[in-house]
Design a protein around this motif. Structure first.
Motif, mmCIF file in Angstrom:
data_model
loop_
_atom_site.group_PDB
_atom_site.id
_atom_site.type_symbol
_atom_site.label_atom_id
_atom_site.label_comp_id
_atom_site.label_asym_id
_atom_site.label_seq_id
_atom_site.Cartn_x
_atom_site.Cartn_y
_atom_site.Cartn_z
ATOM 1 N N LYS A 47 -16.091 20.841 -6.906
ATOM 2 C CA LYS A 47 -14.666 20.659 -6.616
ATOM 3 C C LYS A 47 -14.042 19.592 -7.504
ATOM 4 N N GLU A 48 -14.880 18.838 -8.192
ATOM 5 C CA GLU A 48 -14.388 17.866 -9.154
ATOM 6 C C GLU A 48 -15.458 17.631 -10.196
ATOM 7 N N VAL A 49 -15.033 17.269 -11.396
ATOM 8 C CA VAL A 49 -15.977 16.882 -12.441
ATOM 9 C C VAL A 49 -15.445 15.633 -13.128
ATOM 10 N N TYR A 50 -16.369 14.874 -13.719
ATOM 11 C CA TYR A 50 -16.011 13.669 -14.454
ATOM 12 C C TYR A 50 -15.476 14.088 -15.812
ATOM 13 N N SER A 51 -14.290 13.605 -16.136
ATOM 14 C CA SER A 51 -13.661 14.054 -17.378
ATOM 15 C C SER A 51 -12.873 12.916 -18.012
ATOM 16 N N ARG A 52 -13.554 12.139 -18.836
ATOM 17 C CA ARG A 52 -12.880 11.082 -19.588
ATOM 18 C C ARG A 52 -12.665 11.601 -21.001
ATOM 19 N N THR A 350 -24.326 10.957 -12.513
ATOM 20 C CA THR A 350 -24.510 9.763 -13.340
ATOM 21 C C THR A 350 -24.653 10.119 -14.817
ATOM 22 N N PHE A 351 -25.132 11.310 -15.118
ATOM 23 C CA PHE A 351 -25.288 11.718 -16.514
ATOM 24 C C PHE A 351 -23.954 11.623 -17.245
ATOM 25 N N PHE A 352 -22.892 12.153 -16.646
ATOM 26 C CA PHE A 352 -21.582 12.149 -17.293
ATOM 27 C C PHE A 352 -20.889 10.796 -17.148
ATOM 28 N N GLU A 353 -21.037 10.169 -16.004
ATOM 29 C CA GLU A 353 -20.402 8.871 -15.787
ATOM 30 C C GLU A 353 -20.922 7.820 -16.762
ATOM 31 N N GLN A 354 -22.194 7.894 -17.094
ATOM 32 C CA GLN A 354 -22.806 6.917 -17.989
ATOM 33 C C GLN A 354 -22.850 7.385 -19.442
ATOM 34 N N ASN A 355 -22.162 8.498 -19.707
ATOM 35 C CA ASN A 355 -22.029 9.010 -21.073
ATOM 36 C C ASN A 355 -23.389 9.184 -21.753
ATOM 37 N N LYS A 356 -24.327 9.789 -21.030
ATOM 38 C CA LYS A 356 -25.656 10.024 -21.570
ATOM 39 C C LYS A 356 -25.657 11.272 -22.452
ATOM 40 N N THR A 357 -26.687 11.419 -23.219
ATOM 41 C CA THR A 357 -26.919 12.664 -23.932
ATOM 42 C C THR A 357 -28.280 13.208 -23.493
ATOM 43 N N TYR A 358 -28.530 14.473 -23.768
ATOM 44 C CA TYR A 358 -29.742 15.106 -23.249
ATOM 45 C C TYR A 358 -30.980 14.513 -23.919
ATOM 46 N N ASP A 359 -32.104 14.494 -23.167
ATOM 47 C CA ASP A 359 -33.315 13.848 -23.667
ATOM 48 C C ASP A 359 -34.517 14.784 -23.739
ATOM 49 N N ASN A 360 -34.346 16.050 -23.385
ATOM 50 C CA ASN A 360 -35.459 17.010 -23.379
ATOM 51 C C ASN A 360 -36.618 16.550 -22.503
ATOM 52 N N GLU A 361 -36.284 15.776 -21.493
ATOM 53 C CA GLU A 361 -37.284 15.380 -20.512
ATOM 54 C C GLU A 361 -36.776 15.656 -19.108
ATOM 55 N N THR A 362 -35.606 15.150 -18.790
ATOM 56 C CA THR A 362 -34.976 15.483 -17.508
ATOM 57 C C THR A 362 -33.647 16.190 -17.717
ATOM 58 N N SER A 363 -33.259 16.384 -18.950
ATOM 59 C CA SER A 363 -32.030 17.124 -19.271
ATOM 60 C C SER A 363 -32.247 17.906 -20.556
ATOM 61 N N SER A 424 -20.178 16.649 -22.686
ATOM 62 C CA SER A 424 -19.131 16.541 -21.667
ATOM 63 C C SER A 424 -18.899 17.902 -21.025
ATOM 64 N N HIS A 425 -18.285 17.890 -19.865
ATOM 65 C CA HIS A 425 -17.992 19.137 -19.157
ATOM 66 C C HIS A 425 -17.101 20.045 -20.009
ATOM 67 N N ASP A 426 -17.379 21.331 -19.967
ATOM 68 C CA ASP A 426 -16.519 22.335 -20.601
ATOM 69 C C ASP A 426 -15.228 22.410 -19.792
ATOM 70 N N MET A 427 -14.089 22.124 -20.433
ATOM 71 C CA MET A 427 -12.821 22.052 -19.717
ATOM 72 C C MET A 427 -11.914 23.253 -19.993
ATOM 73 N N GLU A 428 -12.379 24.208 -20.792
ATOM 74 C CA GLU A 428 -11.586 25.407 -21.040
ATOM 75 C C GLU A 428 -11.966 26.490 -20.034
ATOM 76 N N VAL A 429 -11.193 27.584 -20.030
ATOM 77 C CA VAL A 429 -11.395 28.640 -19.041
ATOM 78 C C VAL A 429 -12.496 29.586 -19.525
ATOM 79 N N ASN A 430 -13.693 29.435 -18.973
ATOM 80 C CA ASN A 430 -14.842 30.260 -19.314
ATOM 81 C C ASN A 430 -15.586 30.643 -18.047
ATOM 82 N N ALA A 431 -16.329 31.725 -18.086
ATOM 83 C CA ALA A 431 -17.066 32.160 -16.896
ATOM 84 C C ALA A 431 -18.203 33.086 -17.292
ATOM 85 N N ALA A 432 -19.218 33.149 -16.429
ATOM 86 C CA ALA A 432 -20.336 34.061 -16.631
ATOM 87 C C ALA A 432 -20.964 34.385 -15.288
#
Length: 452
Positions: A47-52, A350-363, A424-432
């Motif tokens: 219902k909400e996403v982090y979007s800075r 916390t992944f998005f709030e802390q501006n992390k990038t993927y690590d191929n371990e837990t993401s 960051s979260h995809d903010m355009e209109v997409n679906a699958a």
């Protein structure tokens, strides 16, 4: 069980990850085996996403499968240090808010009406709610006759612009909103009486313009993706010619929304999405701030069978249906999410709030492959091994989300060498619509392992 004999020199294992049963072998060949395990999945609603972000979205669209989606935004305007209007300013003849966009979704000729309200309260710097798409704009704007300064009716494609101009590479579509005489007079009065208010962004925001709330008040059918926001100040001023004569010149100055000031988009989806959450024969992805897919990994089963083995590779592929919705009645096909983030459910915020990038371990990142019509995630042995370590150290009740991951559509930012430096979260209109669901097409994860 499939058994594969590979030479040690050619065997492609994940050598950057220690398995659950590390070994040293001096034999010429290592015998690798594979197992498959059933994976369960379901749809969950965001219902909400982090979007800075420094992009904004505006409009409203109703889809027969996904319901109504709307987007509006709050933005501040940056006043750079040292900003000055011409020394011999005669008159500010007009001001306009200009919204330039790189694309849109929906009906190019849908008639939309946008309203611009001036914020009645300065934005609090520590208001973290504004970084989420569910913020309440009435906290900063009454949205009444006093705050409304302009309205504009527009279409995503402006037919008043000739085809020859619209099709050139330099054309930048935009919505230009006249902010009326009262606002222009206010800017001129404050500039002449208190020029120090324009010395920097902080002074400007607190004393001149706290910001704008831009929202759709009428229409349905399109959403524009806004890249640049300008406050244009048109003016007349006096210049002295080469012969010493005075004459009136016409010009403009532009103040822009930028990353130095706050911008926040509010996004809403109606409860039609809840019907898709309850669909247990498929799972869904819907952006922005809509639906994602939760997957429960069979960690306990893999652990029981391979506690002392080395997990060389674990791969999960998920196929996508041709149509995002079931009815097929939508007049405008939504885009396909191109990149998915697989993240442990307990870390998804916390992944998005802390501006992390993927690590191929837990993401992990998985990209859409049009040839197989699927998303594939490899190297999941790193995640499973990580969870195994947690499992061994457990002394009490198991976390119910320990074995769960979530697939979230994202966009990535890369450096000059192509390395991903931001997610960051995809903010355009997409679906699958994906294979899976609690009663849908069975998903399987493949485990390749070796015994010590």
């Amino acid at each position: 069980m499939a058994v594969i004999a590979l030479t040690a020199a050619l065997y492609s294992c994940d050598d950057s990850t220690t398995g659950v049963g590390d070994f040293v072998s001096n034999i010429d060949k290592i015998k690798a085996s594979s197992d498959t395990y059933k994976v369960t999945s379901r749809t969950i609603r965001l219902k909400e996403v982090y979007s800075r972000t420094n992009r904004a979205y505006l409009g409203r669209f109703t889809d027969p499968d996904f319901g109504q989606y709307s987007a509006d935004f709050i933005t501040q305007i940056n006043c750079p240090e040292g900003f000055e209007l011409p020394e011999r300013l005669e008159k500010i003849t007009g001001t306009s808010l200009e919204l330039y966009y790189t694309g849109f979704y929906g009906d190019s000729l849908a008639t939309m009406t946008v309203q611009v309200d001036e914020l009645s309260k300065a934005i609090e710097e520590d208001d973290k709610d504004l970084y989420y798409t569910s913020y309440n704009p009435t906290k900063y704007c009454n949205c009444d006759d006093k705050t409304c300064i302009a309205q504009k009716t527009y279409t995503a494609v402006d037919l008043s612009v000739s085809d020859s101009l619209r099709n050139t590479s330099g054309y930048y579509p935009g919505i230009k909103i006249d902010l009326r005489e009262k606002f222009s007079n206010k800017i001129q009065s404050l500039y002449e009486s208190n020029p120090e208010y324009f010395k920097d962004a902080n002074s400007f925001i607190n004393n001149v313009l706290k910001g704008f709330y831009v929202h759709t008040i009428q229409g349905d059918g399109s959403v524009v993706y806004i890249q640049d926001i300008w406050l244009r100040i048109n003016m007349e001023y006096t210049v002295t010619g080469s012969q010493g004569q005075d004459s009136t010149a016409i010009g403009s100055s532009v103040l822009a929304a930028s990353k130095e000031v706050l911008m926040s988009t509010k996004m809403m989806n109606d409860d039609k999405l809840d019907e898709l959450v309850s669909d247990n024969e498929h799972t869904y992805l819907k952006t922005p701030a809509g639906l994602c897919t939760e997957i429960e990994l069979p960690v306990d089963e893999i652990y029981d069978n391979h506690e002392n083995d080395t997990l060389n590779s674990i791969t999960l592929s998920i196929k996508k249906y041709k149509d995002a919705g079931i009815s097929g009645e939508s007049s405008y096909k939504m885009g396909i999410p191109q990149t998915l983030l697989m993240i442990r459910k307990e870390e998804m915020n916390t992944f998005f709030e802390q501006n992390k990038t993927y690590d191929n371990e837990t993401s992990f990142l998985g990209t859409y492959d049009s040839s197989s019509n699927s998303y594939t995630f490899s190297k999941l042995n790193r995640l499973i091994s990580h969870i195994f370590s947690e499992k061994r150290s457990e002394t009490g009740e198991t976390d119910s989300d320990r074995d769960k991951v979530v697939l979230i559509p994202v966009t990535t930012e890369t450096d000059t060498e192509g390395n991903v430096i931001g997610v960051s979260h995809d903010m355009e209109v997409n679906a699958a619509r994906l294979f899976g669901g609690e009663q849908g097409e069975e998903l399987k994860i493949e485990v390749i392992y070796t015994k010590p």
